[in-house]
Every structure is written in C-alpha cells, then in structure tokens.
Motif scaffolding. Structure first.
Motif, PDB file in Angstrom:
ATOM      1  N   THR A  65       0.836  -1.210   0.000  1.00  0.00           N
ATOM      2  CA  THR A  65       0.000   0.000   0.000  1.00  0.00           C
ATOM      3  C   THR A  65       0.868   1.255   0.000  1.00  0.00           C
ATOM      4  O   THR A  65       0.514   2.264  -0.625  1.00  0.00           O
ATOM      5  CB  THR A  65      -0.930  -0.018   1.236  1.00  0.00           C
ATOM      6  OG1 THR A  65      -1.659  -1.247   1.214  1.00  0.00           O
ATOM      7  CG2 THR A  65      -1.907   1.140   1.222  1.00  0.00           C
ATOM      8  N   LEU A  68       1.881   1.859  -3.482  1.00  0.00           N
ATOM      9  CA  LEU A  68       0.773   2.449  -4.261  1.00  0.00           C
ATOM     10  C   LEU A  68       0.642   3.942  -3.946  1.00  0.00           C
ATOM     11  O   LEU A  68       0.423   4.764  -4.836  1.00  0.00           O
ATOM     12  CB  LEU A  68      -0.542   1.728  -3.950  1.00  0.00           C
ATOM     13  CG  LEU A  68      -0.603   0.233  -4.304  1.00  0.00           C
ATOM     14  CD1 LEU A  68      -1.970  -0.337  -3.967  1.00  0.00           C
ATOM     15  CD2 LEU A  68      -0.291   0.014  -5.787  1.00  0.00           C
ATOM     16  N   PHE A  90      -8.750  -4.289  -3.933  1.00  0.00           N
ATOM     17  CA  PHE A  90      -7.487  -3.557  -4.047  1.00  0.00           C
ATOM     18  C   PHE A  90      -7.555  -2.443  -5.088  1.00  0.00           C
ATOM     19  O   PHE A  90      -6.897  -1.407  -4.943  1.00  0.00           O
ATOM     20  CB  PHE A  90      -6.316  -4.520  -4.274  1.00  0.00           C
ATOM     21  CG  PHE A  90      -6.088  -5.354  -3.037  1.00  0.00           C
ATOM     22  CD1 PHE A  90      -5.519  -4.793  -1.911  1.00  0.00           C
ATOM     23  CD2 PHE A  90      -6.519  -6.676  -2.982  1.00  0.00           C
ATOM     24  CE1 PHE A  90      -5.357  -5.531  -0.743  1.00  0.00           C
ATOM     25  CE2 PHE A  90      -6.359  -7.427  -1.822  1.00  0.00           C
ATOM     26  CZ  PHE A  90      -5.773  -6.851  -0.698  1.00  0.00           C
ATOM     27  N   ARG A  93      -9.068   0.306  -3.226  1.00  0.00           N
ATOM     28  CA  ARG A  93      -8.092   0.969  -2.347  1.00  0.00           C
ATOM     29  C   ARG A  93      -7.215   1.936  -3.141  1.00  0.00           C
ATOM     30  O   ARG A  93      -6.941   3.050  -2.681  1.00  0.00           O
ATOM     31  CB  ARG A  93      -7.209  -0.079  -1.654  1.00  0.00           C
ATOM     32  CG  ARG A  93      -6.255   0.557  -0.653  1.00  0.00           C
ATOM     33  CD  ARG A  93      -5.334  -0.452  -0.011  1.00  0.00           C
ATOM     34  NE  ARG A  93      -6.034  -1.437   0.790  1.00  0.00           N
ATOM     35  CZ  ARG A  93      -5.427  -2.433   1.460  1.00  0.00           C
ATOM     36  NH1 ARG A  93      -4.106  -2.548   1.411  1.00  0.00           N
ATOM     37  NH2 ARG A  93      -6.119  -3.303   2.155  1.00  0.00           N
ATOM     38  N   ASN A 139      -3.202  -8.004 -10.859  1.00  0.00           N
ATOM     39  CA  ASN A 139      -3.824  -9.229 -10.338  1.00  0.00           C
ATOM     40  C   ASN A 139      -4.654  -8.835  -9.117  1.00  0.00           C
ATOM     41  O   ASN A 139      -4.095  -8.389  -8.120  1.00  0.00           O
ATOM     42  CB  ASN A 139      -2.714 -10.215  -9.954  1.00  0.00           C
ATOM     43  CG  ASN A 139      -3.252 -11.548  -9.484  1.00  0.00           C
ATOM     44  OD1 ASN A 139      -3.673 -12.367 -10.289  1.00  0.00           O
ATOM     45  ND2 ASN A 139      -3.261 -11.775  -8.182  1.00  0.00           N
ATOM     46  N   THR A 141      -6.305  -9.551  -5.996  1.00  0.00           N
ATOM     47  CA  THR A 141      -6.184 -10.629  -5.006  1.00  0.00           C
ATOM     48  C   THR A 141      -7.510 -10.948  -4.322  1.00  0.00           C
ATOM     49  O   THR A 141      -7.693 -12.046  -3.810  1.00  0.00           O
ATOM     50  CB  THR A 141      -5.144 -10.202  -3.950  1.00  0.00           C
ATOM     51  OG1 THR A 141      -4.074  -9.534  -4.621  1.00  0.00           O
ATOM     52  CG2 THR A 141      -4.574 -11.387  -3.218  1.00  0.00           C
ATOM     53  N   GLN A 193       6.111  -9.604   0.050  1.00  0.00           N
ATOM     54  CA  GLN A 193       5.509 -10.800   0.671  1.00  0.00           C
ATOM     55  C   GLN A 193       4.689 -11.645  -0.301  1.00  0.00           C
ATOM     56  O   GLN A 193       4.007 -12.563   0.102  1.00  0.00           O
ATOM     57  CB  GLN A 193       4.621 -10.390   1.852  1.00  0.00           C
ATOM     58  CG  GLN A 193       3.237  -9.844   1.506  1.00  0.00           C
ATOM     59  CD  GLN A 193       3.224  -8.370   1.176  1.00  0.00           C
ATOM     60  OE1 GLN A 193       4.204  -7.809   0.735  1.00  0.00           O
ATOM     61  NE2 GLN A 193       2.077  -7.725   1.365  1.00  0.00           N
TER      62      GLN A 193
HETATM   63  N1  PLP Z   1      -2.671  -4.643  -4.029  1.00  0.00           N
HETATM   64  C1  PLP Z   1      -2.888  -5.938  -4.139  1.00  0.00           C
HETATM   65  C2  PLP Z   1      -3.305  -6.490  -5.471  1.00  0.00           C
HETATM   66  C3  PLP Z   1      -2.714  -6.782  -3.049  1.00  0.00           C
HETATM   67  O1  PLP Z   1      -2.913  -8.093  -3.148  1.00  0.00           O
HETATM   68  C4  PLP Z   1      -2.312  -6.235  -1.813  1.00  0.00           C
HETATM   69  C5  PLP Z   1      -2.154  -7.086  -0.621  1.00  0.00           C
HETATM   70  O2  PLP Z   1      -2.694  -8.157  -0.531  1.00  0.00           O
HETATM   71  C6  PLP Z   1      -2.098  -4.867  -1.750  1.00  0.00           C
HETATM   72  C7  PLP Z   1      -2.278  -4.089  -2.875  1.00  0.00           C
HETATM   73  C8  PLP Z   1      -1.688  -4.214  -0.475  1.00  0.00           C
HETATM   74  O3  PLP Z   1      -0.460  -4.683  -0.067  1.00  0.00           O
HETATM   75  P1  PLP Z   1      -0.039  -4.566   1.486  1.00  0.00           P
HETATM   76  O4  PLP Z   1      -1.011  -5.392   2.250  1.00  0.00           O
HETATM   77  O5  PLP Z   1       1.361  -5.080   1.487  1.00  0.00           O
HETATM   78  O6  PLP Z   1      -0.131  -3.129   1.826  1.00  0.00           O
END
Ligand code: PLP
Length: 396
Positions: A65, A68, A90, A93, A139, A141, A193
């Motif tokens: 995040t 992003l 996502f 977000r 992708n 998630t 991760q």
């Molecule tokens: N974007 C996608 C497609 C994700 O799968 C994730 C986390 O699962 C994120 C953004 C956000 O990543 P983080 O949880 O490391 O902030």
C-alpha cells in the motif's frame, strides 16, 4: 496427523524457503557502505527482469500500500482527473488513495470476478479521455482475477496518449509474465511478501521516463515516499531512510532462487499450481468466482456453498494446518481464497485439496474419496505434459 509447518495457503505473506528464512537472520551491515550498494544493485538488476523493464527498480521500506501511495503522490497533483478501473477490493483501495490526496477520481466499474474489459475502457475513453492517469490492477487478489494489462494499456495509449498508466502489480509480478516497457506502462508497484517469497516490508516500484517527468510536475505532498530522494540516493547505492535490511536480504535470496529456476520456470510452476487448485476446488463442488479466461495463477477464490458452515470447515482445516484466506469487502463470508504464489509447489496444492476433501467428507458433503485430488493431478498432467492426457481429461 501433525504437520510441522503449516500449509500457508493465503495470498501473501507466503511460505519462506529455508534459504530466504536464513537470509532474514543474517547480521546487519552498514546501509551506507559498499556491501549495501551491491545488495541494492543486485535486487534492482534481478527485479528488472520480472518487471520487464530497463528502468531502475527502486526499493521502499513499506507494505504494498505504501508503494501504491508513492505511485500516486509522486505523479499527480490535487484536482488531477484520474480514471480508476477497480475490479475488486485492491482496485478500490488504489482509487481511495488517489481521492484521499485530492485527485478527481472517476471510476469504470467491473463486476467482481471479471477482468476489466478493453472494449468497455475504449467506450469510456472515447466519451472522455481527459485523464492525467489511469489506475489498473494487474492481479486482483480479492477476486482471483488477472487483468489483460497489455490490452488495457494499448487502449489507453491509443485514446488517452498523455495519460499515465499506473499499475498495482503487488500480487502478480514475479508469478506471471509482465512487460512494463513493451506494454507502455508508466508506474508499476509490487510487494515483497507475494511472489518474491520474502517477508512483508518492502515495496518495489519502477517508473518510465514519462513518469519521471511527471514526478517533477506533481504537487501532491510527499516526504517519506518522495521518489526523487529514492532515485538520488539509489544512484549512490543507498536508500534515503534506514531500510528494512532483513527483508532486503530475503528479497535478494528469493530472487537468487527465482533466477536459478528461470522466470519461465517460475511462471510455469505458478500456472500449474493455479490449474491444480481450480480443478481441485471445482471437483469438491466449490464454484469458482473468477471468469475462467482471466483466472489468476496466484490466488483462487471459490464461492462458499449455502449449506456449508464456513467457520466449521475453516477451523477443521486449520486444525490440519491448512490455512486458507476468507473473503474481503462485500465478498466477506461469501467466498474463500486459496493462495498459490511464491514458494508453492504442486505437493502443497495436492495436500491442501486432499485435506479439504477429507474435511468436506467429514462434514457430510457428497465427496468421492480421492476424486478432487485426482482432478487436481489431471490438471497438473494436462499442464505439464499435455500429451499424457486425452482430450476429455482422462489419462491416455
Ligand atoms: N494490491 C494488491 C493487489 C494486493 O494483493 C495487496 C495485498 O494483498 C495490496 C495491494 C496491499 O499490499 P499490502 O497489504 O502489502 O499493503
């Protein structure tokens, strides 16, 4: 039977290979010294292969995040018009980050479970192409869908040639072929991760030359995530702030494994695990959420049947050390997800499907012993050695 390591089937954080785990325990080094410069350069060089870019890949100590957020605040100004193309949690977000910093965000909606449609994007941009940026998810998630980024980007390039194409590649990069430069993408972000087999804590980001020009003009506030600082210090083999060194050691170790396996080998392993997961879940009677043509090879989402108590099912699996992910946002309680990215292999998937089969049977579901595992295995055979499988899916 006790399993000493959980079968962590969530879409990140992922299981760490022994080499990566050991790397995370290594002694600290001077992050302003030559060993660090070599580490940073190695990660950049190997990451470029998976980004499909000749641009430098910068490292930020942050969750995905944060990457992003860096993508948004470094390229945009308040009131800039942005087209968000969310296909799940996502994507939502990503749009929210842009609106939080004052962008004027318009949205092109897609039914969850489907990929963004290049024709719908074309129609949208044909009506109004006055955008500073288009936000895409490689992708998604939360739904287990991989977008056709090349086709979507081609539409943006044609109809909104000056718009920046900003891509959330957090959960897809490193697991599937990706060509930042050839597809004309401007900003791409990923996270340690996910496919990189490392602990959470680092976000990787690359910018096109066009995007770097936008960075100078952008007026959104930034300090920690100011990519001008990251670029300037990277030229001297450093990061602006103290980095999560242990996670960087792990990303480095993960990339060494991925380089040895070769990118094509890594992608094929993910494709096989994805195919096995989908076949196994369907044979268990769990309908898949994703449009088959765009099913993700890093995560699969399946509908929870009305007559299945998810909490009981999930707890029984957890007791067997199989850890699944639930649904997010409006899909919470409706779907569950199986992660198959990073250090995953076919045995992990067959093990998870086998455990689900036994638990489903123990809960009285009409499951033929071995049928789902066999379906998953047939999918593996079909992917690995198509000659061995007759067209109707029966081993020849
Ligand atoms: N974007 C996608 C497609 C994700 O799968 C994730 C986390 O699962 C994120 C953004 C956000 O990543 P983080 O949880 O490391 O902030």
């Amino acid at each position: 039977m006790h399993r000493y390591e959980p079968n962590l089937r969530i879409p990140g954080p992922t299981h760490l290979p022994p080499e990566v785990r050991e790397a995370g325990g290594r002694q600290m080094i001077n992050h302003r010294g030559p060993e660090f410069a070599a580490l940073l350069a190695r990660i950049d060089r190997r990451m470029r292969v998976f980004f499909g870019t000749e641009n430098e890949v910068l490292l930020l100590t942050a969750a995905g995040t944060g990457g992003l957020e860096a993508a948004i605040v470094n390229t945009l100004s308040p009131a800039d018009r942005v087209l968000a193309v969310p296909i799940g949690v996502f994507g939502d977000r990503f749009a929210k980050i842009a609106s939080t910093y004052g962008a004027d965000v318009q949205r092109l909606e897609t039914e969850w479970g489907r990929a963004a449609d290049p024709d719908a994007l074309r129609a949208n941009l044909a009506a109004d192409a006055d955008y500073r940026a288009v936000l895409l998810t490689h992708n998604e998630t939360s739904t287990g869908v991989t977008n056709p980024i090349a086709a979507l980007a081609a539409v943006v390039r044609e109809l909104a040639p000056s718009a920046l194409i900003v891509v959330d590649g957090v959960s897809g990069l490193g697991a599937a072929p990706f060509e930042m430069d050839a597809w004309g993408l401007d900003v791409v972000v990923t996270g340690s991760q996910k496919a990189w087999m490392a602990a959470p804590g680092m976000s990787m980001i690359a910018l096109s030359e066009r995007a770097w020009t936008a960075v100078d003009a952008a007026r959104m506030p930034r300090f920690y995530f100011d990519l001008r600082e990251a670029r300037k210090t990277a030229a001297n083999g450093q990061t602006p702030w103290t980095p999560a060194l242990a996670v960087m050691y792990q990303v480095d170790a993960g990339l060494a494994l991925m380089e040895a396996e070769t990118p094509d080998g890594v992608f094929a392993r993910h494709a096989v695990c994805g195919a096995a997961t989908r076949a196994g879940l369907e044979a268990l009677g769990f309908p898949l959420l994703a449009d088959r043509a765009f099913a993700s090879n890093t995560v699969t989402a399946a509908w929870i049947p009305e007559d299945l108590d998810w909490k009981v099912f999930n707890a029984a699996l957890k007791a067997r050390s199989v850890i699944l992910a639930g649904g997010q946002g409006k899909l919470k309680g409706k779907i569950f997800r199986v992660g198959h990215l990073g250090a995953v292999n076919v045995d992990d998937i067959l093990g998870a499907i086998g455990a689900m089969e036994e638990v489903a049977r123990s809960l009285g579901r009409p499951v033929e012993p071995g049928a789902a595992v066999a379906a998953a295995q047939r999918a593996v055979l079909a992917a690995v050695e198509p000659r061995l499988v007759a067209p109707e899916g029966v081993p020849a």
